[in-house]
Design an enzyme around this catalytic site. Structure first.
Site, short mmCIF file in Angstrom:
data_model
loop_
_atom_site.label_atom_id
_atom_site.label_comp_id
_atom_site.label_asym_id
_atom_site.label_seq_id
_atom_site.Cartn_x
_atom_site.Cartn_y
_atom_site.Cartn_z
N LEU A 6 7.56 9.33 14.08
CA LEU A 6 8.72 10.22 14.20
C LEU A 6 8.38 11.60 13.70
CD1 LEU A 6 11.42 7.84 12.69
CD2 LEU A 6 11.04 8.33 15.10
N CYS A 39 -20.63 8.77 -23.81
CA CYS A 39 -19.67 7.67 -23.91
C CYS A 39 -18.80 7.87 -25.15
CB CYS A 39 -20.43 6.34 -24.00
SG CYS A 39 -19.32 4.96 -24.33
N CYS A 42 -21.26 4.44 -18.42
CA CYS A 42 -22.04 4.40 -19.65
C CYS A 42 -23.13 3.35 -19.40
CB CYS A 42 -21.17 3.99 -20.83
SG CYS A 42 -22.14 3.46 -22.25
N CYS A 70 -22.98 -1.18 -25.95
CA CYS A 70 -21.73 -0.42 -26.07
C CYS A 70 -20.60 -1.40 -26.43
CB CYS A 70 -21.44 0.30 -24.77
SG CYS A 70 -19.87 1.17 -24.74
N TYR A 102 13.83 -2.69 11.83
CA TYR A 102 14.73 -1.57 12.16
C TYR A 102 14.75 -1.17 13.62
CZ TYR A 102 10.20 0.56 11.09
OH TYR A 102 8.86 0.84 11.03
N LYS A 118 14.30 5.14 5.31
CA LYS A 118 12.93 5.12 5.80
C LYS A 118 12.11 4.35 4.77
CE LYS A 118 9.46 8.20 7.74
NZ LYS A 118 8.30 7.54 7.23
N ASP A 135 14.46 -24.44 -7.26
CA ASP A 135 13.02 -24.42 -6.93
C ASP A 135 12.51 -25.85 -6.84
OD1 ASP A 135 13.21 -21.77 -7.05
OD2 ASP A 135 11.93 -21.49 -8.83
N PHE A 136 13.05 -26.69 -7.75
CA PHE A 136 12.60 -28.07 -7.79
C PHE A 136 12.91 -28.80 -6.48
CE2 PHE A 136 13.37 -32.55 -8.75
CZ PHE A 136 12.14 -32.89 -9.29
N LYS A 166 18.87 8.07 14.10
CA LYS A 166 18.64 7.65 15.48
C LYS A 166 19.94 7.76 16.28
CE LYS A 166 15.43 4.17 13.82
NZ LYS A 166 15.29 2.76 13.46
N GLU A 181 19.47 5.37 8.68
CA GLU A 181 18.85 4.21 8.02
C GLU A 181 17.88 4.73 6.97
OE1 GLU A 181 16.61 2.16 11.01
OE2 GLU A 181 18.26 2.33 12.41
N LYS A 224 12.59 13.51 5.12
CA LYS A 224 11.85 13.01 3.96
C LYS A 224 12.46 13.54 2.66
CE LYS A 224 7.81 11.56 4.32
NZ LYS A 224 6.62 11.41 5.07
N ARG A 233 0.32 -1.33 13.50
CA ARG A 233 0.49 -0.17 14.35
C ARG A 233 -0.84 0.28 14.98
NH1 ARG A 233 3.51 4.49 14.19
NH2 ARG A 233 2.24 6.30 14.65
N CYS A 290 -19.94 4.74 -27.65
CA CYS A 290 -21.28 4.56 -28.23
C CYS A 290 -22.14 5.82 -28.14
CB CYS A 290 -21.98 3.38 -27.57
SG CYS A 290 -22.43 3.70 -25.87
N ASP A 347 8.98 2.76 3.01
CA ASP A 347 7.62 3.28 2.87
C ASP A 347 6.63 2.12 2.71
OD1 ASP A 347 5.61 5.08 2.69
OD2 ASP A 347 6.05 5.71 0.64
S1 IVH Z 1 12.07 3.90 13.73
C1 IVH Z 1 10.32 5.29 17.77
N1 IVH Z 1 13.19 3.32 11.43
O1 IVH Z 1 8.34 5.49 9.71
C2 IVH Z 1 10.94 5.04 16.46
N2 IVH Z 1 10.87 3.87 11.44
O2 IVH Z 1 7.23 8.11 11.22
C3 IVH Z 1 10.27 3.97 15.66
N3 IVH Z 1 9.80 3.73 9.23
O3 IVH Z 1 6.14 4.36 12.17
C4 IVH Z 1 10.41 4.06 14.22
N4 IVH Z 1 11.58 3.07 8.11
O4 IVH Z 1 6.55 2.86 10.13
C5 IVH Z 1 12.05 3.69 12.06
N5 IVH Z 1 14.30 2.74 9.47
C6 IVH Z 1 13.18 3.09 10.09
C7 IVH Z 1 11.96 3.25 9.41
C8 IVH Z 1 10.82 3.66 10.12
C9 IVH Z 1 10.30 3.36 8.04
C10 IVH Z 1 8.39 4.13 9.46
C11 IVH Z 1 7.74 3.46 10.62
C12 IVH Z 1 7.39 4.55 11.60
C13 IVH Z 1 7.41 5.77 10.72
C14 IVH Z 1 7.90 6.96 11.53
#
Ligand code: IVH
Length: 665
Positions: free
Chosen positions: A82, A404, A422, A428, A223, A113, A32-33, A286, A111, A310, A134, A407, A115
């Site tokens: 998606l 409360c 309160c 209080c 991605y 997903k 870091d330094f 995909k 891949e 999901k 988006r 008090c 969040d």
């Molecule tokens: S592909 C047309 N890959 O999930 C395809 N999306 O409901 C474009 N997300 O809007 C998306 N991880 O925000 C893709 N490995 C991943 C993802 C991913 C998260 C999110 C993304 C997208 C939403 C799809």
């Protein structure tokens, strides 16, 4: 001997590499330094030679504290979402649908997903030129300055095999650790908590102040690649190439040749994802070949070549034992469910948030109910439902507290608000101690004293409010139980030192409801001493950028109370800073008062952020887009043609940097 330009380039290259090693590869190569030393050299040279300013320099990662309004930008390719599935059966249906439609061999890339919040990055000639959220899928907010502070996003791509123009899509995330620390801090400040890292990440990305964004330590995963000339026809290969360019691409990716392999991936990551530093909520599948993707095409809403599976959020069923209520320093009362301890996502849960009265009523909660607790993407578990079938004996209905818990004062709920307060703010004890604790925090007066000492001093009658700190004497402290000379002297020194705390932090320390750090700064800039703030009308307050009705009302209420006025008066008498310092004032003028500027293009003499700062300090307003309210467009090289055309159409004056600097002389 290197020229300054060569030195700057060399330092930038080194620092980009250090960032990539640290943030993308998680393999730091310098301490870091050393990193700080290189950065100091670079910022020193950049200050000395402003003509080499570059928005993609690693030094911009610290962000700037300038206000900006976001510009709406059209996506070159729409940002689709998606189709979601929740069962392996639906995954099999997707797989078989693709098989029938293609009628040839194909592979599926699995891949994680992620969040977070989606982002689209454009690189031109290997340099980050634009980052857009988006939005509605067709248009999004341009958040480039904020995205530049995300360390795992390269400002300049590595190698030389990238197309001239390429778009990368991915997710911006707030790591769990950062999210937890942020919420802890917000809890201390009695600010609303972020429900999950996703909200925290998207909220952060939309902040006006990129300095704060930089401090939030966001991460990213990319991605998806888009562009006319992509490196390969294989999505999988393209991801590997993006990783070589320096982007953060997950290694949790697998090319699968059968449904079995896909199911193995789902099963493995459903368990393993809990070890990851960021939130994931499923798996994205995909079709690998881009040609096959094109052949499959799109429905009106989704691509036919991808689907999102999901994961089920983790849930547990347990008994609701009681509901307790906590009072904060502003008097806000929060209900908490006390539960029979239950194991959820690896931790024992004993308490869950109940948010407010409406949330309790919606659940129709009764003590003794079997309730569902979920953690999902949230760190604070929440009650999502009641197992009404399991009710063979109905316990008492949960009714929000009337008084409360500290008090006993009857609580009030303002019209249109979800929260009970309160109203006994001056007597209080919990609120008083909470206000004192806030007053001493690091970002406020920074007095080194903990809650236990505050409690002790309060109980001893030595601290009835925060102003009493300044009346404390050595003799008062030394007679306290277990207080030695050093601790007494240290506390007194820390109190004395706090008198130098700048005005904006003193304003924040006062603990006015809704006046956080940023609002306090805005108020201090607009009302440069406490008298002008005290006398400001609602209209004058709401005229300040980002100060809305709610904040203005709360500031007025604060100064309308005789007891708070007396409190502020005492603090003034003790010598606290209640006006902007000479230095801060010297930089302020109203030369640009009433004028709205739009900055566009690349500049030679100062950076865009410096120009934005100059506009603000001289009383002007920055805006992101040209409209009829714009007075001037400050134009540099390569100003966007759309902006230029719009400015010309509306008859807005376009000025260059020299002319602008002339306006300030
Ligand atoms: S592909 C047309 N890959 O999930 C395809 N999306 O409901 C474009 N997300 O809007 C998306 N991880 O925000 C893709 N490995 C991943 C993802 C991913 C998260 C999110 C993304 C997208 C939403 C799809």
């Amino acid at each position: 001997m290197q020229t300054p330009k060569e030195q700057i380039d060399e330092l930038r290259r080194k620092l980009h590499e250090c960032n990539h090693n640290y943030y993308v590869l998680s393999q730091p190569t310098v301490s870091d330094f050393e990193f700080d030393a290189l950065m100091r050299q670079l910022t020193g040279l950049e200050a000395q030679y402003p003509q080499y300013a570059d928005p993609n320099s690693p030094s911009v990662r610290v962000g700037s504290d300038i206000n900006k309004n976001f510009v709406q930008v059209a996506h070159r390719y729409p940002m689709l979402s998606l189709q979601n599935t929740y069962s392996e059966g639906e995954v099999a249906e997707f797989y078989n649908r693709v098989k029938r439609a293609l009628n040839e061999d194909f592979e599926v890339v699995c891949e994680l997903k992620y969040d977070g919040t989606s982002i689209s990055l454009t690189y031109e000639d290997g340099r980050l030129s634009q980052a857009v959220t988006r939005g509605d899928g067709k248009h999004g907010d341009e958040v480039t300055d904020n995205v530049r502070t995300v360390r795992s996003i390269p400002l300049v791509l590595q190698g030389d095999d990238f197309p001239q123009n390429i778009e990368l899509r991915g997710e911006i995330l707030m790591p769990w650790g950062v999210f937890e620390a942020l919420n802890k801090e917000r809890e201390e400040q009695e600010e609303t908590l972020f429900a999950n890292p996703r909200n925290a990440a998207s909220g952060t990305l939309k902040m006006q102040d990129s300095k704060v964004v930089a401090s939030r330590r966001l991460d990213s995963y990319m991605y998806y690649l888009l562009g006319e000339k992509l490196p390969s026809d294989s999505h999988y290969e393209n991801l590997q190439t993006a990783r070589r360019w320096g982007l953060h691409v997950s290694t949790a990716v697998k090319k699968c040749k059968s449904l079995e392999e896909i199911f193995d991936f789902l099963k493995y990551w459903d368990a393993e994802r809990k070890e990851l530093p960021v939130a994931t909520d499923g798996v994205v599948l995909k079709v690998d070949s881009l040609t096959q993707q094109r052949n499959l095409g799109y429905t009106s809403k989704f691509p036919r070549w991808a689907i999102a599976y999901k994961f089920n959020p983790e849930k547990a069923l347990t008994r609701l034992d009681s509901v307790s209520y906590q009072v904060g320093r502003t008097g806000a009362v929060t209900p908490v469910a006390n539960l029979d301890p239950v194991l959820l996502s690896g931790t024992t849960v004993k308490r869950a948030s109940l948010y407010n009265e409406d949330a309790i009523n919606a659940l129709d909660l009764h003590i003794g109910d079997k309730v569902y607790v979920e953690k999902g993407g949230e760190i604070i578990p929440k009650i999502t439902g009641v197992d009404k079938e399991a009710r063979f004996m109905l316990g008492p209905k949960v009714v929000f507290a009337k008084r409360c818990p500290d008090c006993d004062t009857p609580l009030v709920r303002d019209e249109g608000e979800a929260v009970y307060y309160c109203p006994n703010s001056s007597h209080c004890p919990t609120q008083i101690k909470g206000r004192i604790e806030h007053f001493v925090t690091r970002k406020a007066m920074n007095i080194t004293v903990g809650p236990e000492t505050i409690n002790l001093l309060y109980d001893e009658g030595l601290l009835k409010d925060a102003a009493d700190f300044y009346a404390l004497r050595y003799d008062n402290l030394i007679q306290l139980d277990r207080w030695a000379e050093t601790s007494a002297r240290n506390l007194l020194a820390s109190i004395e030192k706090s008198k130098q705390t700048p005005y904006e932090r003193v304003l924040y320390a006062l603990g006015i409801r809704y006046v956080g750090e940023t609002v306090a700064q805005k108020l201090a800039q607009a009302f440069t001493d406490i008298d002008s703030l005290r006398q400001a009308s609602l209209e004058q307050l709401t005229a300040v950028e980002e100060i809305g009705e709610r904040i203005a009302q709360s500031v007025r209420e604060f100064f309308d109370k005789p007891e708070t006025l007396a409190f502020v008066g005492r603090l003034c008498d003790y010598g606290l800073q209640f006006a902007l310092s000479e230095e801060a004032l010297a930089q302020k003028t109203d030369k640009l008062s009433g004028l709205t500027f739009v900055i566009s293009g690349v500049f030679a003499l100062h950076s865009r952020d410096e120009y934005k700062a100059m506009i603000q300090q001289n009383g002007g307003k920055n805006s992101g887009s040209v409209s009829k309210n714009t007075d001037y467009v400050l134009a540099g090289e390569n100003m966007g043609p759309a902006k230029l055309e719009k400015a010309a159409k509306l008859g807005v004056k376009i000025i260059d940097e020299q002319t602008f600097l002339g306006m300030l002389e």
